[in-house]
Enzyme design. Structure first.
Site, PDB file in Angstrom:
ATOM      1  N   SER A 101      34.408  44.300  38.395  1.00 50.13           N
ATOM      2  CA  SER A 101      34.670  44.454  39.960  1.00 50.13           C
ATOM      3  C   SER A 101      33.258  45.165  40.360  1.00 50.13           C
ATOM      4  CB  SER A 101      35.759  45.081  40.148  1.00 50.13           C
ATOM      5  OG  SER A 101      36.268  44.896  41.722  1.00 50.13           O
ATOM      6  N   ASP A 141      41.980  35.177  42.100  1.00 49.54           N
ATOM      7  CA  ASP A 141      41.272  36.330  42.553  1.00 49.54           C
ATOM      8  C   ASP A 141      40.585  36.226  43.861  1.00 49.54           C
ATOM      9  OD1 ASP A 141      39.592  38.971  42.726  1.00 49.54           O
ATOM     10  OD2 ASP A 141      39.115  38.833  40.615  1.00 49.54           O
ATOM     11  N   HIS A 182      42.834  39.917  39.329  1.00 49.51           N
ATOM     12  CA  HIS A 182      41.741  40.916  39.326  1.00 49.51           C
ATOM     13  C   HIS A 182      42.444  42.108  38.554  1.00 49.51           C
ATOM     14  CE1 HIS A 182      38.151  42.553  41.071  1.00 49.51           C
ATOM     15  NE2 HIS A 182      38.757  43.589  41.082  1.00 49.51           N
TER      16      HIS A 182
END
Length: 327
Positions: free
Chosen positions: A174, A270, A300
């Protein structure tokens, strides 16, 4: 089409079905998070504390290390804590420097402790976790510059850390994937492109264009990461409007030539899915050695579900094989 253009099809498409084990992961996470007020309604300190509690069950269990060490690394912005994981069996002489996610605002090397132990055990490699200073206390470019300084510290301290400085990998998930790319771009532009042997990018946010199919399809909050939280994270991390377009933040705007090999773990369900697809395309156009795999039914943060989700273990093992192939 330019990468900054709105990239919608009409309709934007139905969400893909979730892997049942990932659906259970999301259900448990949502139930635990529902015990607390929304993070943006609390102080940063309380929001972080609640996030640590929600993540704690997923950071427990898993591989045991031969030993773990913590160090304070002097950076241009002050000391940064790092945690070094030594697996019982080492099959790679170098190290994997890991940068945790959390939107630049949340999480820590504690929330990602199991993720890093899984990499250490499965790849047989020393893992160095970076506890960079988070936003809003540290806005761009401070977290990035701290990560760059930690990489240089690892190189300088390689003998004491018992690693081979010629085999350093950098990666993260991320926001950590964004910082990993920013670190590689910075080192390349400062004349040190060969410090990094390869990059591991797990479901990263790589662009400032939120007008994408995957954001609409998966950003309503049903899949963990929401558009609401993405905007909050970005507002915490960025100080000036011009920084949204800095190529060290908006990676899709960067010149990607002469980067080390890249491995991309791409989530299907996601909001950030389309960022990864576009980054892979641009890396190939820049003639970078890149390999990417989309993991069906994943959301995610799915690597944190390794205790219950087979697909997370698959992704860890795929990455371990890639590290060995590039070592």
């Amino acid at each position: 089409m330019h990468f900054e253009d709105p990239a919608f099809t009409i309709p934007t498409g139905s969400p893909a079905p979730l892997d049942p084990q990932i659906a259970e992961f999301l259900r448990r996470m949502a139930a635990d998070a529902a015990q607390y007020p929304r993070r943006d309604t609390l102080s940063i300190e309380q929001g972080r504390a609640n996030a640590e509690k929600v993540r704690l069950p997923w950071a427990q269990g898993g591989p045991a290390m031969a030993r773990t060490e913590e160090h304070q690394v002097a950076t241009r912005h002050g000391d940064v804590r790092v945690r070094v994981y030594y697996p019982a069996e080492r099959r790679l002489p170098g190290a994997f420097i890991y940068i945790h996610g959390g939107g630049f605002v949340l999480f820590s090397i504690d929330t990602h402790d199991r993720v890093m132990r899984e990499y250490a055990e499965r790849a047989g490699v020393v893992v160095v976790g970076v506890d960079y200073t988070r936003a809003p206390e540290a806005k761009f470019p401070q977290p990035l510059e701290e990560c760059v300084d930690v990489v240089r510290w690892v190189v300088a301290r390689a003998e004491a850390l018992e690693i081979d400085a010629d085999q350093l990998f950098v990666g993260g998930d991320s926001a950590g994937a964004n910082l990993s790319m920013g670190t590689a771009l910075t080192l390349r532009d400062e004349g040190q492109p060969r410090l990094i042997k390869g990059l591991v990018l797990n479901y990263g946010g790589f662009g400032s264009n939120l007008f994408r199919n995957s954001v609409v399809r998966y950003g309503a909050g049903d899949y963990g990461l929401s558009l609401h939280m993405m905007i909050w994270f970005r507002g915490m991390h960025i100080r000036h409007g011009k920084d949204f377009f800095d190529p060290r933040v908006d990676i899709l705007r960067a010149d990607l030539k002469a980067l080390p090999p890249v491995w991309m773990v791409v989530t299907e369900c996601d909001p950030l899915h389309d960022d990864s697809v576009e980054l892979e395309r641009k890396l190939r156009a820049a003639e970078v050695d890149v390999a990417a795999k989309v993991y069906p039914g994943t959301a995610h943060s799915f690597l944190e579900a390794v205790s219950i989700a087979d697909v997370a273990g698959e992704a860890f093992d795929d990455t371990a094989r890639w590290l060995h192939a590039r070592a």
